[in-house]
Motif scaffolding. Structure first.
Motif, PDB file in Angstrom:
ATOM      1  N   ILE A 314       4.266  69.027  41.390  1.00  0.00           N
ATOM      2  CA  ILE A 314       4.100  67.819  40.632  1.00  0.00           C
ATOM      3  C   ILE A 314       2.969  66.921  41.420  1.00  0.00           C
ATOM      4  O   ILE A 314       2.344  66.147  40.752  1.00  0.00           O
ATOM      5  N   ILE A 315       3.296  66.584  42.807  1.00  0.00           N
ATOM      6  CA  ILE A 315       2.582  65.796  43.487  1.00  0.00           C
ATOM      7  C   ILE A 315       1.290  66.521  43.641  1.00  0.00           C
ATOM      8  O   ILE A 315       0.259  65.458  43.397  1.00  0.00           O
ATOM      9  N   VAL A 316       0.889  67.415  43.749  1.00  0.00           N
ATOM     10  CA  VAL A 316      -0.649  68.136  43.863  1.00  0.00           C
ATOM     11  C   VAL A 316      -1.222  68.061  42.645  1.00  0.00           C
ATOM     12  O   VAL A 316      -2.361  67.996  42.492  1.00  0.00           O
ATOM     13  N   GLY A 317      -0.546  67.882  41.440  1.00  0.00           N
ATOM     14  CA  GLY A 317      -1.142  67.831  40.388  1.00  0.00           C
ATOM     15  C   GLY A 317      -1.635  66.604  39.739  1.00  0.00           C
ATOM     16  O   GLY A 317      -2.201  66.178  38.875  1.00  0.00           O
ATOM     17  N   TRP A 318      -1.001  65.520  40.508  1.00  0.00           N
ATOM     18  CA  TRP A 318      -1.732  63.908  40.278  1.00  0.00           C
ATOM     19  C   TRP A 318      -3.005  63.843  40.611  1.00  0.00           C
ATOM     20  O   TRP A 318      -3.350  64.410  41.777  1.00  0.00           O
ATOM     21  N   THR A 319      -3.890  62.995  40.181  1.00  0.00           N
ATOM     22  CA  THR A 319      -5.006  62.855  40.533  1.00  0.00           C
ATOM     23  C   THR A 319      -5.058  61.887  41.672  1.00  0.00           C
ATOM     24  O   THR A 319      -4.748  60.505  41.214  1.00  0.00           O
ATOM     25  N   PRO A 320      -5.701  62.239  42.751  1.00  0.00           N
ATOM     26  CA  PRO A 320      -5.564  60.998  43.784  1.00  0.00           C
ATOM     27  C   PRO A 320      -6.346  59.760  43.551  1.00  0.00           C
ATOM     28  O   PRO A 320      -7.457  59.710  42.768  1.00  0.00           O
ATOM     29  N   CYS A 321      -5.900  58.690  43.867  1.00  0.00           N
ATOM     30  CA  CYS A 321      -6.249  57.339  43.707  1.00  0.00           C
ATOM     31  C   CYS A 321      -6.395  56.767  42.258  1.00  0.00           C
ATOM     32  O   CYS A 321      -6.611  55.916  42.145  1.00  0.00           O
ATOM     33  N   ALA A 322      -5.878  57.542  41.360  1.00  0.00           N
ATOM     34  CA  ALA A 322      -5.821  57.057  39.939  1.00  0.00           C
ATOM     35  C   ALA A 322      -4.562  56.399  39.743  1.00  0.00           C
ATOM     36  O   ALA A 322      -3.491  56.781  39.050  1.00  0.00           O
ATOM     37  N   SER A 323      -4.757  54.907  39.703  1.00  0.00           N
ATOM     38  CA  SER A 323      -3.603  54.145  39.556  1.00  0.00           C
ATOM     39  C   SER A 323      -3.123  53.831  38.184  1.00  0.00           C
ATOM     40  O   SER A 323      -2.227  53.082  37.971  1.00  0.00           O
ATOM     41  N   LYS A 324      -4.017  54.361  37.403  1.00  0.00           N
ATOM     42  CA  LYS A 324      -3.605  53.858  35.934  1.00  0.00           C
ATOM     43  C   LYS A 324      -3.473  55.379  34.984  1.00  0.00           C
ATOM     44  O   LYS A 324      -3.293  55.370  33.631  1.00  0.00           O
ATOM     45  N   GLU A 325      -3.414  56.347  35.853  1.00  0.00           N
ATOM     46  CA  GLU A 325      -2.948  57.611  35.325  1.00  0.00           C
ATOM     47  C   GLU A 325      -1.673  58.209  35.813  1.00  0.00           C
ATOM     48  O   GLU A 325      -1.175  58.234  36.806  1.00  0.00           O
ATOM     49  N   TYR A 326      -0.656  58.359  34.686  1.00  0.00           N
ATOM     50  CA  TYR A 326       0.726  58.543  34.902  1.00  0.00           C
ATOM     51  C   TYR A 326       0.918  60.005  34.662  1.00  0.00           C
ATOM     52  O   TYR A 326       2.096  60.530  34.787  1.00  0.00           O
ATOM     53  N   GLN A 327      -0.012  61.021  34.454  1.00  0.00           N
ATOM     54  CA  GLN A 327      -0.044  62.470  34.174  1.00  0.00           C
ATOM     55  C   GLN A 327      -0.094  63.252  35.414  1.00  0.00           C
ATOM     56  O   GLN A 327      -0.777  62.906  36.330  1.00  0.00           O
ATOM     57  N   THR A 328       0.581  64.501  35.454  1.00  0.00           N
ATOM     58  CA  THR A 328       0.442  65.508  36.515  1.00  0.00           C
ATOM     59  C   THR A 328      -0.086  66.838  35.608  1.00  0.00           C
ATOM     60  O   THR A 328      -0.209  66.774  34.501  1.00  0.00           O
ATOM     61  N   THR A 329      -0.891  67.737  36.418  1.00  0.00           N
ATOM     62  CA  THR A 329      -1.328  68.929  35.838  1.00  0.00           C
ATOM     63  C   THR A 329      -0.643  70.235  36.163  1.00  0.00           C
ATOM     64  O   THR A 329      -0.211  70.025  37.464  1.00  0.00           O
ATOM     65  N   CYS A 330      -0.042  70.711  35.092  1.00  0.00           N
ATOM     66  CA  CYS A 330       0.618  71.979  35.111  1.00  0.00           C
ATOM     67  C   CYS A 330      -0.313  73.075  35.738  1.00  0.00           C
ATOM     68  O   CYS A 330      -1.461  73.358  35.452  1.00  0.00           O
ATOM     69  N   PRO A 331       0.214  73.606  36.974  1.00  0.00           N
ATOM     70  CA  PRO A 331      -0.572  74.824  37.686  1.00  0.00           C
ATOM     71  C   PRO A 331      -0.749  76.095  36.807  1.00  0.00           C
ATOM     72  O   PRO A 331      -1.565  76.657  37.238  1.00  0.00           O
ATOM     73  N   SER A 332       0.094  76.085  35.991  1.00  0.00           N
ATOM     74  CA  SER A 332      -0.094  77.386  35.248  1.00  0.00           C
ATOM     75  C   SER A 332      -1.057  77.269  34.057  1.00  0.00           C
ATOM     76  O   SER A 332      -2.165  78.013  33.918  1.00  0.00           O
ATOM     77  N   CYS A 333      -0.806  76.364  33.262  1.00  0.00           N
ATOM     78  CA  CYS A 333      -1.727  76.174  32.074  1.00  0.00           C
ATOM     79  C   CYS A 333      -2.823  74.909  32.058  1.00  0.00           C
ATOM     80  O   CYS A 333      -3.559  75.018  31.180  1.00  0.00           O
ATOM     81  N   LYS A 334      -2.551  74.197  33.063  1.00  0.00           N
ATOM     82  CA  LYS A 334      -3.516  73.073  33.249  1.00  0.00           C
ATOM     83  C   LYS A 334      -3.250  71.910  32.291  1.00  0.00           C
ATOM     84  O   LYS A 334      -4.088  70.986  32.209  1.00  0.00           O
ATOM     85  N   ASN A 335      -2.118  72.028  31.374  1.00  0.00           N
ATOM     86  CA  ASN A 335      -1.934  70.826  30.573  1.00  0.00           C
ATOM     87  C   ASN A 335      -1.377  69.750  31.514  1.00  0.00           C
ATOM     88  O   ASN A 335      -0.726  69.595  32.387  1.00  0.00           O
ATOM     89  N   LYS A 336      -1.909  68.528  30.963  1.00  0.00           N
ATOM     90  CA  LYS A 336      -1.318  67.458  31.560  1.00  0.00           C
ATOM     91  C   LYS A 336      -0.283  66.492  30.798  1.00  0.00           C
ATOM     92  O   LYS A 336      -0.279  66.600  29.659  1.00  0.00           O
ATOM     93  N   PHE A 337       0.570  66.253  31.674  1.00  0.00           N
ATOM     94  CA  PHE A 337       1.937  65.600  31.094  1.00  0.00           C
ATOM     95  C   PHE A 337       2.478  64.578  32.041  1.00  0.00           C
ATOM     96  O   PHE A 337       2.230  64.734  33.394  1.00  0.00           O
ATOM     97  N   VAL A 338       3.149  63.788  31.470  1.00  0.00           N
ATOM     98  CA  VAL A 338       4.087  62.783  32.389  1.00  0.00           C
ATOM     99  C   VAL A 338       5.605  63.292  32.910  1.00  0.00           C
ATOM    100  O   VAL A 338       6.326  63.549  32.174  1.00  0.00           O
ATOM    101  N   PRO A 339       5.349  63.452  34.403  1.00  0.00           N
ATOM    102  CA  PRO A 339       6.536  64.453  34.855  1.00  0.00           C
ATOM    103  C   PRO A 339       7.596  63.367  34.924  1.00  0.00           C
ATOM    104  O   PRO A 339       7.766  62.041  34.762  1.00  0.00           O
ATOM    105  N   LYS A 340       9.051  63.865  35.146  1.00  0.00           N
ATOM    106  CA  LYS A 340      10.067  62.919  35.266  1.00  0.00           C
ATOM    107  C   LYS A 340      11.220  63.665  36.367  1.00  0.00           C
ATOM    108  O   LYS A 340      11.019  64.813  36.453  1.00  0.00           O
ATOM    109  N   PHE A 341      12.086  62.817  36.623  1.00  0.00           N
ATOM    110  CA  PHE A 341      13.067  63.093  37.456  1.00  0.00           C
ATOM    111  C   PHE A 341      14.501  62.796  37.121  1.00  0.00           C
ATOM    112  O   PHE A 341      14.416  61.579  36.134  1.00  0.00           O
ATOM    113  N   SER A 342      15.568  63.104  37.539  1.00  0.00           N
ATOM    114  CA  SER A 342      16.686  62.587  37.000  1.00  0.00           C
ATOM    115  C   SER A 342      17.638  62.051  38.083  1.00  0.00           C
ATOM    116  O   SER A 342      17.383  62.557  39.179  1.00  0.00           O
TER     117      SER A 342
END
Length: 445
Positions: A314-342
């Protein structure tokens, strides 16, 4: 697939709306979210931004209560009776306790700063300046010499803004270190000579290596007038002789190159005895507040391909320095989505996403987004006190999301978060200890 993409788009917009409703969108043209490409370095910036704002709070509170000059020793109290003398003794005791607490807080910040060198991370001027300014507010200067050595090692000793902060902070107070101040106050006149004799190792931080978000985010302090020409001449002679071999010896710091595609595993992060003790204490106190707590950052899956992402992915999938981007990138399919934890615990009063006694699901924010949002809260509320209040994290709204994200971020990069729990305790959590008093520490992996 279109429904999945649409749902993810709606979720991202909902997150933006919550943040805007609570704190607004701060102007990010000067990099309030951080512009260092390393998530680890940005986590350090977040730590110093938050922790240094609470350093000396107890001292300031005592001084306001008794109407004394900040950090002063003379009290304008008329001793007319035994009762007034007892009152004076009580005030002195309270001030001494508050100063001791401030020293312990400075020590914790200092030991955290040494981790950046220990882990060979790129120097961040803002971390130095925040700590130096905290020393100045509390008039605590017992770390002045060590800080100057670290500044020299990182090539920041000749940085004009840090120089100004250093002189302002360490040239006043009962514990001012005259030798350190005089040495640094005259450093600007001799830095080039020393740098030349050492092959340029002590030159100011080059513009291309400076963090764009660091110094310009903080108001400058006025420098103290320099010492006499006689002192300057004496210092120059000293610096070119014995100090050349000791404090200003040639140093070849090895800094690992930070890539947004690499990340040091948590188990491999170097730490020290002092920091390890504080981390363990923080974990113990968090467990006491939330019995049986479980923070799960390893179970989120990509909504498109269903691959489960690890925390590091999840951390590696974030765009560095993008303070207005909430999505990470899936390493498998490259889909961008907002990750979550519980977050879950055994306390039936714990408020989760579905009410009391349920699990809390939080959007997982990158360090750059988190830094920007926390700075927004601090600017809007006039400080960090609002975030320390346990009511800030007691619900399931965006405030709780921000607070738990700080816990998750500091935990991932092995930084102390004990100060975030202060709002739930009457007694001070950061107190003097043998490990914090140490000048150097054993290294742990």
């Amino acid at each position: 697939i279109p429904k999945i993409i649409s749902a993810e788009f709606d979720r991202m917009n909902a997150l933006k709306s919550m943040l805007r409703a609570q704190h607004g969108f701060a102007d990010d043209t000067r990099g309030s979210g951080g512009r260092n490409k390393s998530p680890e370095v940005t986590a350090f910036v977040l730590f110093f931004t938050t922790f240094t704002s609470v350093i000396g709070k107890e001292l300031a509170k005592v001084e306001r209560k008794h109407g004394t000059e900040f950090g002063g020793t003379a009290l304008d109290v008329s001793v007319k009776s035994a009762a007034s003398r007892m009152s004076l003794i009580e005030i002195d005791d309270n001030m001494e306790v508050a100063r001791t607490i401030a020293k312990a807080q400075i020590d914790l910040a200092y030991h955290t700063l040494t981790l950046m060198q220990l882990r060979k991370l790129p120097a961040e001027p803002v971390t130095y300046k925040l700590l130096i300014e905290a020393c100045g507010r509390c008039k605590v200067s017992h770390r002045a010499t060590q800080l100057m050595k670290m500044l020299t090692y990182d090539g920041l000793a000749a940085n004009s803004e840090i120089h100004s902060s250093f002189i302002t902070a360490f040239s006043r107070g009962d514990e001012a270190d005259p030798s350190a101040v005089v040495l640094y106050n005259n450093y600007g006149d001799t830095a080039s000579d020393i740098s030349s004799s050492f092959g340029g190792s002590l030159t100011p931080l080059r513009e291309e290596n400076r963090s764009e978000h660091s110094i310009d985010m903080i108001s400058e302090l006025s420098p103290v007038p320099s010492e006499s020409s006689k002192s300057k001449k004496s210092i120059k002679t000293t610096m070119k002789s014995s100090l050349n071999r000791r404090m200003f010896r040639k140093v070849k710091p090895r800094r690992r190159k930070v890539s947004n595609m690499t990340l040091t595993k948590k188990k491999n992060l170097a730490t020290s005895n002092a920091i390890t003790k504080q981390i363990e204490l923080g974990e113990s106190l968090l467990e006491s507040l939330y019995p049986g707590i479980v923070i799960d950052t390893e179970s989120d899956s990509c909504p498109k391909c269903a691959q489960v992402l690890s925390n590091d992915e999840i951390i590696v999938g974030w765009t560095p320095c993008a303070s207005k981007e909430y999505q990470t990138t899936c390493p498998s399919c490259k889909n961008k989505f907002v990750p979550k934890f519980s977050v879950s615990c055994k306390n039936p009063e714990f408020v989760g996403s579905q009410g009391k006694g349920t699990t809390l699901f939080c959007d997982y924010l990158s360090p750059w987004v988190l830094l920007r949002e926390i700075r927004g809260v601090m600017n809007a509320s006039g400080g960090f006190d609002k975030i320390l209040d346990e009511k800030f994290r007691s619900g399931s709204d965006i405030n709780a999301t921000l607070w738990w994200n700080m816990i998750v971020t500091f935990d991932r990069f092995k930084l102390p978060y004990i100060f975030l729990l202060q709002g739930s305790f009457k007694n001070q959590l950061i107190l003097p200890s043998p490990t914090l008093n140490e000048s150097s520490n054993d290294v742990y992996i």
